[in-house]
Motif scaffolding. Structure first.
Motif, PDB file in Angstrom:
ATOM      1  N   VAL A 153       0.842  -1.203   0.000  1.00 19.23           N
ATOM      2  CA  VAL A 153       0.000   0.000   0.000  1.00 19.23           C
ATOM      3  C   VAL A 153       0.877   1.252   0.000  1.00 19.23           C
ATOM      4  CG1 VAL A 153      -2.200  -0.841   0.871  1.00 19.23           C
ATOM      5  CG2 VAL A 153      -0.369  -0.381   2.484  1.00 19.23           C
ATOM      6  N   GLY A 154       1.708   1.338  -1.036  1.00 22.69           N
ATOM      7  CA  GLY A 154       2.455   2.559  -1.284  1.00 22.69           C
ATOM      8  C   GLY A 154       1.566   3.544  -2.016  1.00 22.69           C
ATOM      9  N   GLY A 157      -1.015   1.377  -4.219  1.00 25.74           N
ATOM     10  CA  GLY A 157      -1.881   0.616  -3.323  1.00 25.74           C
ATOM     11  C   GLY A 157      -2.775   1.517  -2.492  1.00 25.74           C
ATOM     12  N   GLY A 158      -2.232   2.652  -2.057  1.00 27.58           N
ATOM     13  CA  GLY A 158      -3.029   3.611  -1.291  1.00 27.58           C
ATOM     14  C   GLY A 158      -4.159   4.196  -2.113  1.00 27.58           C
ATOM     15  N   ALA A 159      -3.862   4.542  -3.374  1.00 31.05           N
ATOM     16  CA  ALA A 159      -4.914   5.062  -4.259  1.00 31.05           C
ATOM     17  C   ALA A 159      -5.974   3.999  -4.525  1.00 31.05           C
ATOM     18  CB  ALA A 159      -4.299   5.533  -5.580  1.00 31.05           C
ATOM     19  N   THR A 160      -5.537   2.748  -4.660  1.00 33.35           N
ATOM     20  CA  THR A 160      -6.466   1.637  -4.860  1.00 33.35           C
ATOM     21  C   THR A 160      -7.378   1.472  -3.651  1.00 33.35           C
ATOM     22  OG1 THR A 160      -4.830   0.502  -6.255  1.00 33.35           O
ATOM     23  CG2 THR A 160      -6.629  -0.826  -5.358  1.00 33.35           C
ATOM     24  N   ALA A 161      -6.803   1.566  -2.477  1.00 35.41           N
ATOM     25  CA  ALA A 161      -7.586   1.437  -1.241  1.00 35.41           C
ATOM     26  C   ALA A 161      -8.683   2.487  -1.177  1.00 35.41           C
ATOM     27  CB  ALA A 161      -6.661   1.557  -0.027  1.00 35.41           C
ATOM     28  N   ALA A 173      -5.011  -4.769   4.232  1.00 34.58           N
ATOM     29  CA  ALA A 173      -3.737  -4.385   3.625  1.00 34.58           C
ATOM     30  C   ALA A 173      -2.581  -5.052   4.326  1.00 34.58           C
ATOM     31  CB  ALA A 173      -3.563  -2.872   3.666  1.00 34.58           C
ATOM     32  N   TYR A 174      -1.623  -5.499   3.498  1.00 35.28           N
ATOM     33  CA  TYR A 174      -0.361  -6.022   4.017  1.00 35.28           C
ATOM     34  C   TYR A 174       0.780  -5.217   3.422  1.00 35.28           C
ATOM     35  CZ  TYR A 174       3.845  -8.884   4.270  1.00 35.28           C
ATOM     36  OH  TYR A 174       5.127  -9.310   4.477  1.00 35.28           O
ATOM     37  N   ASP A 175       1.632  -4.674   4.268  1.00 34.42           N
ATOM     38  CA  ASP A 175       2.805  -3.934   3.819  1.00 34.42           C
ATOM     39  C   ASP A 175       3.840  -3.969   4.937  1.00 34.42           C
ATOM     40  OD1 ASP A 175       3.098  -1.326   1.503  1.00 34.42           O
ATOM     41  OD2 ASP A 175       4.666  -1.777   2.953  1.00 34.42           O
ATOM     42  N   LEU A 176       5.104  -3.963   4.538  1.00 30.41           N
ATOM     43  CA  LEU A 176       6.177  -3.964   5.535  1.00 30.41           C
ATOM     44  C   LEU A 176       6.290  -2.611   6.234  1.00 30.41           C
ATOM     45  CD1 LEU A 176       8.957  -5.919   3.588  1.00 30.41           C
ATOM     46  CD2 LEU A 176       7.340  -6.799   5.286  1.00 30.41           C
ATOM     47  N   THR A 177       5.753  -1.561   5.584  1.00 31.59           N
ATOM     48  CA  THR A 177       5.821  -0.214   6.146  1.00 31.59           C
ATOM     49  C   THR A 177       4.422   0.265   6.512  1.00 31.59           C
ATOM     50  OG1 THR A 177       7.748   0.295   4.782  1.00 31.59           O
ATOM     51  CG2 THR A 177       6.568   2.156   5.729  1.00 31.59           C
ATOM     52  N   THR A 205       3.305  -4.306  -5.089  1.00 36.25           N
ATOM     53  CA  THR A 205       4.617  -4.314  -4.460  1.00 36.25           C
ATOM     54  C   THR A 205       5.701  -4.370  -5.521  1.00 36.25           C
ATOM     55  OG1 THR A 205       5.963  -5.462  -2.801  1.00 36.25           O
ATOM     56  CG2 THR A 205       4.658  -6.829  -4.263  1.00 36.25           C
ATOM     57  N   PRO A 206       6.883  -3.828  -5.254  1.00 34.78           N
ATOM     58  CA  PRO A 206       7.978  -3.896  -6.239  1.00 34.78           C
ATOM     59  C   PRO A 206       8.455  -5.336  -6.431  1.00 34.78           C
ATOM     60  CG  PRO A 206       8.418  -2.234  -4.542  1.00 34.78           C
ATOM     61  CD  PRO A 206       7.263  -3.053  -4.066  1.00 34.78           C
ATOM     62  N   LEU A 207       9.187  -5.549  -7.521  1.00 29.67           N
ATOM     63  CA  LEU A 207       9.778  -6.852  -7.781  1.00 29.67           C
ATOM     64  C   LEU A 207      11.235  -6.838  -7.318  1.00 29.67           C
ATOM     65  CD1 LEU A 207       9.640  -9.694  -8.982  1.00 29.67           C
ATOM     66  CD2 LEU A 207      10.326  -8.713 -11.179  1.00 29.67           C
ATOM     67  N   PHE A 208      11.516  -7.613  -6.280  1.00 29.54           N
ATOM     68  CA  PHE A 208      12.856  -7.813  -5.769  1.00 29.54           C
ATOM     69  C   PHE A 208      13.094  -9.326  -5.703  1.00 29.54           C
ATOM     70  CE2 PHE A 208      11.692  -3.817  -3.316  1.00 29.54           C
ATOM     71  CZ  PHE A 208      12.454  -2.966  -4.126  1.00 29.54           C
TER      72      PHE A 208
END
Length: 328
Positions: A153-154, A157-161, A173-177, A205-208
Motif C-alpha cells: 500500500v504505497g 496501493g493507497g490510491a487503490t484502497a 492491507a499487508y505492507d512492511l511499512t 509491491t515492487p519486484l525484488f
C-alpha cells in the motif's frame, strides 16, 4: 546542459520538447531502449533518461562513468531492470518516478476486478457461441459486499484502497511499512490473512529477489475458490505456472493481469501468433482471465508527469542538487 532521452515514443515527444523549451536545455531523443550496444550515443551529453523497460548491466554504468555522466533518470516506477549495486559502484545516481499517476494504475486494477467480478468475459465467451443464458455459476456479488486484500500500500496501493473504500468494500492491507494516513481506508493485517479472507487480491509491491514468485502454489491454496487475483505491478510477483494450475483446478475464480513474468520476450507487434509463449496462449483463452499489455500507467497525465519528474530530477542532480526520487 545537454540531455539524451532513450526509448522515446511519439506520445512523449511533445512533452519532452515542451520541457526542453521551458528549461532552455538541449535534448536529443532516440527510440531505442538503453543498452550496452547504444550507450555510446550518450557521449558528449551531461545526463540521460530512459524508459527502463529492458535490463541494464554493469557495462552501461561503467561507460557512463567514463563519459562523465553520473545520473540516470528512469521514467517509470520499477527499477528491477537496473543493477543498483553496479550503478553505485560506478557513481551513477538512479532516480525513478515513484508517483507519476498512482490513480491511473489503481483505476486499471479496479476496472479489471469489476470486469471479472461480474463475469463479463464468461458472458462474452458464451455469447460468441450464440448462448445468451445465465445460471448459478455466473451469479455475481456487489463490490460493497466484498473484502479486498491489497499486497503493498504505497502510492498505488493507497490510491487503490481509497477507490475500493469509496465503493463500499472492506479493505485489508499487508505492507512492511505502516502508513498512518491510510487508516481511514484500510485495516492492516498479515499476508496470510489477506490471502485467506479477500475476495479480490490486488498486488502493488515492487519486484525484488525477495518478492519474486511471492504468489505461488502455496499462496493460491490459501485463497478462496471465488477469489480474483489482480496484478498491475510486476509479472514476476506471480508464478505463472502455479497461476495457470490454480485457474484450471478452480482454486481461484479469475485473474486480471496487466503484466506477465515473461512479457519482455514478446513486447511489440507479432503478425505470427505462434511466436507468442505458450503460457500467454493458455491464459488468453480463459474467459475468466483478463490480460492487458502493461498499460495501466497509460494516461495523458501519467505520460506528462513521468517525463517532467524524470527530467527535473536529471537537471537537479547534474546541477549538484538532490532529488527525493533517488533509488537507494
Amino acid at each position: 546542459m545537454k540531455l539524451l532521452c532513450y526509448a522515446v515514443s511519439d506520445l512523449e515527444k511533445p512533452y519532452i520538447m515542451a520541457w526542453a523549451q521551458k528549461n532552455n536545455i538541449e535534448i536529443k531523443m532516440v527510440t531505442e531502449e538503453l543498452s550496452y550496444k547504444n550507450v555510446q550515443l550518450a557521449q558528449g551529453f551531461d545526463g540521460v533518461s530512459s524508459e527502463g523497460i529492458t535490463p541494464v548491466d554493469e557495462r552501461v554504468y561503467q561507460a557512463f562513468e567514463t563519459m562523465g555522466i553520473h545520473q540516470l533518470a528512469i521514467r517509470q516506477v520499477g527499477v528491477d531492470n537496473q543493477d543498483l549495486l553496479a550503478a553505485r559502484k560506478h557513481h551513477i545516481t538512479i532516480t525513478n518516478v515513484a508517483a507519476y499517476s498512482p490513480r491511473a494504475i489503481a483505476e486499471m486494477g479496479v476496472t479489471q476486478a469489476m470486469y471479472l467480478l461480474r463475469n463479463i468475459g464468461i458472458y462474452q465467451d458464451r455469447m460468441a457461441k450464440g448462448d445468451f443464458t445465465w445460471d448459478e455459476s455466473t451469479i455475481s456479488t456487489e463490490i460493497f459486499n466484498c473484502t479486498v486484500g491489497l499486497v503493498g500500500v504505497g502510492h498505488i496501493g493507497g490510491a487503490t484502497a481509497q477507490i475500493y473504500r469509496a465503493l463500499g468494500a472492506k479493505v485489508l492491507a499487508y505492507d512492511l511499512t505502516y502508513d498512518a494516513s491510510l487508516e481511514p481506508y484500510v485495516t492492516y493485517t498479515d499476508l496470510n490473512t489477506v490471502l485467506h479472507e479477500a475476495d479480490i487480491i490486488s498486488l502493488h509491491t515492487p519486484l525484488f529477489p525477495t518478492t519474486e514468485n511471492m504468489i505461488s502454489e502455496d499462496q493460491f491454496k490459501m485463497m478462496k475458490s471465488t477469489a480474483i487475483l489482480i496484478n498491475v505491478a510486476r509479472g514476476g510477483l506471480v508464478d505463472t505456472t502455479a497461476l495457470i494450475s490454480a485457474l484450471q483446478h478452480h482454486e481461484i475464480a479469475g485473474a486480471g493481469l496487466d503484466t506477465l513474468a515473461d512479457e519482455l520476450s514478446y513486447f511489440g507487434e507479432h503478425k505470427n501468433p505462434s511466436e507468442l509463449p505458450a503460457d500467454y496462449e493458455t491464459l488468453s483463452q480463459m474467459p475468466n482471465v483478463l490480460i492487458t499489455p502493461h498499460v495501466a500507467f497509460f494516461t495523458k497525465l501519467a505520460i506528462r508527469n513521468s517525463i517532467e519528474i524524470a527530467l527535473n530530477d536529471a537537471k537537479t542532480i547534474i546541477e549538484g542538487g538532490r532529488s527525493r526520487n533517488i533509488v537507494s
